[in-house]
Design a protein around this motif. Structure first.
Motif, mmCIF file in Angstrom:
data_model
loop_
_atom_site.group_PDB
_atom_site.id
_atom_site.type_symbol
_atom_site.label_atom_id
_atom_site.label_comp_id
_atom_site.label_asym_id
_atom_site.label_seq_id
_atom_site.Cartn_x
_atom_site.Cartn_y
_atom_site.Cartn_z
ATOM 1 N N SER A 25 -8.933 10.588 -0.737
ATOM 2 C CA SER A 25 -7.561 11.003 -1.034
ATOM 3 C C SER A 25 -7.449 11.514 -2.475
ATOM 4 C CB SER A 25 -6.661 9.769 -0.831
ATOM 5 O OG SER A 25 -5.346 10.039 -1.189
ATOM 6 N N ASN A 26 -6.234 11.966 -2.822
ATOM 7 C CA ASN A 26 -5.988 12.304 -4.238
ATOM 8 C C ASN A 26 -5.291 11.143 -4.955
ATOM 9 O OD1 ASN A 26 -3.560 12.481 -3.005
ATOM 10 N ND2 ASN A 26 -2.974 14.482 -3.860
ATOM 11 N N LYS A 27 -5.144 10.010 -4.240
ATOM 12 C CA LYS A 27 -4.503 8.818 -4.833
ATOM 13 C C LYS A 27 -5.384 7.596 -4.556
ATOM 14 C CE LYS A 27 -0.399 9.935 -2.274
ATOM 15 N NZ LYS A 27 -0.852 11.025 -1.606
ATOM 16 N N ASP A 28 -4.973 6.466 -5.108
ATOM 17 C CA ASP A 28 -5.673 5.226 -4.787
ATOM 18 C C ASP A 28 -5.607 4.952 -3.286
ATOM 19 O OD1 ASP A 28 -6.483 4.639 -7.315
ATOM 20 O OD2 ASP A 28 -4.763 3.348 -7.783
ATOM 21 N N ASN A 38 -10.088 6.665 -5.457
ATOM 22 C CA ASN A 38 -9.522 7.621 -4.502
ATOM 23 C C ASN A 38 -10.349 7.730 -3.229
ATOM 24 O OD1 ASN A 38 -7.753 8.021 -6.510
ATOM 25 N ND2 ASN A 38 -8.243 10.193 -6.861
ATOM 26 N N GLU A 96 -16.448 12.303 -4.145
ATOM 27 C CA GLU A 96 -15.385 13.031 -3.444
ATOM 28 C C GLU A 96 -15.715 13.163 -1.940
ATOM 29 O OE1 GLU A 96 -18.618 15.596 -4.071
ATOM 30 O OE2 GLU A 96 -17.641 14.294 -5.514
ATOM 31 N N GLU A 124 -5.485 14.185 1.988
ATOM 32 C CA GLU A 124 -6.315 13.018 2.262
ATOM 33 C C GLU A 124 -6.786 13.061 3.705
ATOM 34 O OE1 GLU A 124 -3.928 9.629 1.330
ATOM 35 O OE2 GLU A 124 -2.483 10.036 2.920
ATOM 36 N N LYS A 178 -11.054 15.262 0.392
ATOM 37 C CA LYS A 178 -9.606 15.043 0.554
ATOM 38 C C LYS A 178 -8.922 16.225 1.250
ATOM 39 C CE LYS A 178 -8.287 16.393 -4.187
ATOM 40 N NZ LYS A 178 -8.327 17.802 -3.868
#
Ligand code: M6R
Length: 610
Positions: free
Chosen positions: A9-12, A66, A168, A187, A217
């Motif tokens: 993802s681009n977040k936690d 991420n 990634e 994500e 993601k």
């Protein structure tokens, strides 16, 4: 069996992994673990016990990152220890793997790898995968190293793999164990089943056997093991995430028992038109073929096997077709005698039971037509069979199957109507009576659920008993088996299901004043009088009789200690109504005993290993 979830993802991703795992816990709950990549390093946290216990100790939410993979374990190789909990890593701590399945040649591979200097940390079969990839990395890129490893391993696997140096990228692969890919916004996900990620996406891609996926993601690429890119369909899932929640019920099992009127109504919906049964396009079998069928073999496991026995009764009684019901685990290793006029039906809630998949594949090797009755759209069994009839129970999370069972019976009944019509074994009036009968079932189920007070009373009185016997005849003999299975599964009380008359050939010796005997005795023209006789026999030996009888029955309450009434219906349909009190009885007894009802010990919802 185990459950897997992974997110890039681009977040936690910690909260999503935690939620995903909470929804997957029905698959295994010996131990849990997660791996995140943070600053090109793994953070692996794991522990023995259920998710809640382990989370309390390690607090998975403390770990940023991420990208991550998570696992709940149902142990096959190696005891329930922290070391054996997934994820497993290679010697360099750069490759992390979660796995559902069994690597059959792991001992040979382990010896080979140890000779090459690899040090193993666990007793699991899974760990060889991490070391094999590490070994291949010496001369190859990451994806190629995995492909080579997968070509070497024998057995079943659904895998989530991370590389610390490529933070990634999430890599997934499957062979004979379920794995799906969820497409999200910025994500992407991997998971063992759809409901575990429904909160985040409804766009699902099903991985096929021996396929591998590389997820970033914003991109998902799927290959076969020779590196050929595969074009895959994105399926839009109609299930609502809320359907996989407890909605105020204390347990999923109870919620699912109470959902049965709705589940049956949905299963019937739009399939009955002008006294005809019409299945959707997935059914795929032609009338021409159906008219020619001379024999049906049904393969299934557990509760689905019990539903198949009811199906056998319906199909033979009404459509006059010879039916055999086989345990899938036995059928797969036999050399069945099959011909083109035989139809194989696989019955499965999950569509992922390893033995049922294998039985279906065995049947396909003979070139016979196959039909599946299944609850999970796009599951392996539905993709292998020529035709599918979906039960529309909605997600079933409780390990003890309830609404899946009754919807399987409803589908069997509809299929019987269709065949009876095509084979002209029933006239229009009889077909109409059958259709009228099933249309009433959702309402009638509601009134059975209203009998819960009496059932609860039985549970209060008898939950300390160590044994019990369930007896039924004809279409309700499988209901006796199912009632006994439900009790065993969730309460751990020993229970036996028998055809009522067979009792005299052995089990009667067990009956004394401490033995609850559940007798399924709806009023019918076939066996009712005989069952009354069986009740007398139990009574004469002091057994505690709990009877399931038809409303208005005056005889049974005189003989039984407790009578639970079900509404009047057609004989074949009495099975759908009679099973519900038995589900509730098992539930309440387990609840009184303080059992972990939705996660009974040693069981897993989907048995994806043989
Ligand atoms: O998903 P399936 O219907 O193929 O599963 C078959 C059995 O594992 C399953 O019915 C099992 O017996 C249930 N736990 C029974 O409640």
């Amino acid at each position: 069996m185990c459950g897997i979830v992974g997110v890039v993802s681009n977040k936690d991703v910690n909260q999503k992994l935690l939620n995903g795992l909470a929804n997957l816990e029905y698959r295994g709950y010996d131990s849990v673990g997660m791996c995140f990549i943070y600053n090109k390093n793994f953070r692996i946290k794991k522990g023995v016990g259920k998710l809640e216990e382990v989370h309390k100790k390690v607090n998975f939410l403390k770990f940023p990152g991420n990208i991550g993979i998570a696992h709940c374990r149902w142990s096959t190789h190696g005891g329930v220890t922290e070391k054996n909990a997934h994820p497993h890593v290679d010697c360099t701590n750069k490759i992390s793997v979660v796995h559902n399945g069994i690597i059959e040649n792991y001992s040979e591979l382990k010896v080979e790898l140890m000779k090459k200097g690899h040090k193993f940390n666990s007793e699991t079969d899974t760990e060889v995968i991490a070391h094999l990839i590490e070994e291949n990395l010496k001369g190859h890129k990451i994806e190629d190293s995995i492909k080579l490893a997968l070509k070497k391993i024998e057995g079943s696997y659904a895998l989530g793999i991370l590389f610390a140096d490529e933070p990634e990228k999430l890599i997934a692969a499957r062979n004979e164990s379920p794995l799906i890919i969820g497409i999200g916004d910025n994500e992407n996900f991997i998971a063992s089943d759809v409901p575990s990620i429904l909160d985040y996406t409804k766009k699902i891609v099903y991985l096929e056997d021996r396929e591998m996926a590389v997820l970033t993601k914003d991109k998902v690429s799927i290959f076969d093991l020779d590196g050929n890119l595969k074009n895959k369909i994105i399926n839009i899932i109609k299930w609502d995430a809320a359907a996989a929640q407890k909605s105020g019920y204390r347990h999923f099992m109870l919620k699912e028992i109470y959902e049965q009127p709705r589940a049956i109504a949905d299963t019937l919906n739009e399939r009955i038109r002008n006294n005809n049964v019409v299945f959707e396009k997935e059914f795929a079998l032609t009338n021409e073929f159906l008219k020619k069928i001379k024999r049906i073999i049904i393969v299934a496991c557990g509760t689905s096997w019990h539903a198949s026995l009811v199906g056998e009764f319906m199909l033979e009684e009404l459509a006059k077709i010879p039916v055999e019901v086989e345990y899938a685990s036995e059928f797969r290793y036999r050399h069945p005698i099959l011909d083109k006029d035989t139809l194989i039906i696989a019955v499965s809630q999950s569509g992922e039971t390893a033995d049922t998949i294998a039985a279906l594949k065995e049947a396909k090797n003979y070139g016979v037509k196959t039909l599946s009755i299944c609850n999970v759209m796009g599951s392996s069994i539905t993709r292998i069979s020529d035709g599918v009839i979906y039960t529309r129970a909605g997600p079933e999370i409780g390990v003890a199957s309830t609404k899946a069972f009754t919807t399987q019976l409803a589908v069997m009944y509809l299929f019987t109507i269709l065949l009876s019509k095509l084979k002209k074994t029933l006239n229009d009036k009889q077909i109409k009576d059958m259709i009228d009968g099933i249309r009433k079932i959702p309402l009638q189920l509601q009134s059975v659920l209203d009998e819960d007070g009496e059932i609860l009373k039985c549970a209060e009185l008898y939950h300390q008993k160590l044994n019990s016997i369930y007896l039924g005849r004809g279409v309700n003999f499988p209901i006796a088996l199912e009632g006994a299975l439900k009790l065993k599964e969730v309460s751990y009380i020993h229970a036996e299901g028998y055809p009522a008359a067979e009792m005299k050939h052995g089990p009667i010796a067990l009956i004394d004043k401490n033995m609850p005997v559940v007798l399924i005795a709806p009023h019918d023209i076939y066996t009712y009088k005989k069952v009354l006789g069986n009740i007398e026999e139990v009574k004469a030996r002091g057994g505690i009789i709990i009877a399931i009888a038809t409303e208005g029955d005056k005889e049974i309450p005189k003989k039984a200690k407790h009578t639970i009434f079900i509404p009047k219906t057609l004989y074949t349909l009495s099975s759908i109504l009679a099973v519900v009190p038995l589900q509730l009885l098992a539930y309440h007894i387990a609840d009184k005993l303080g059992r972990d009802i939705d996660k009974p010990r040693s069981l897993a919802k989907t048995v994806t290993v043989e």
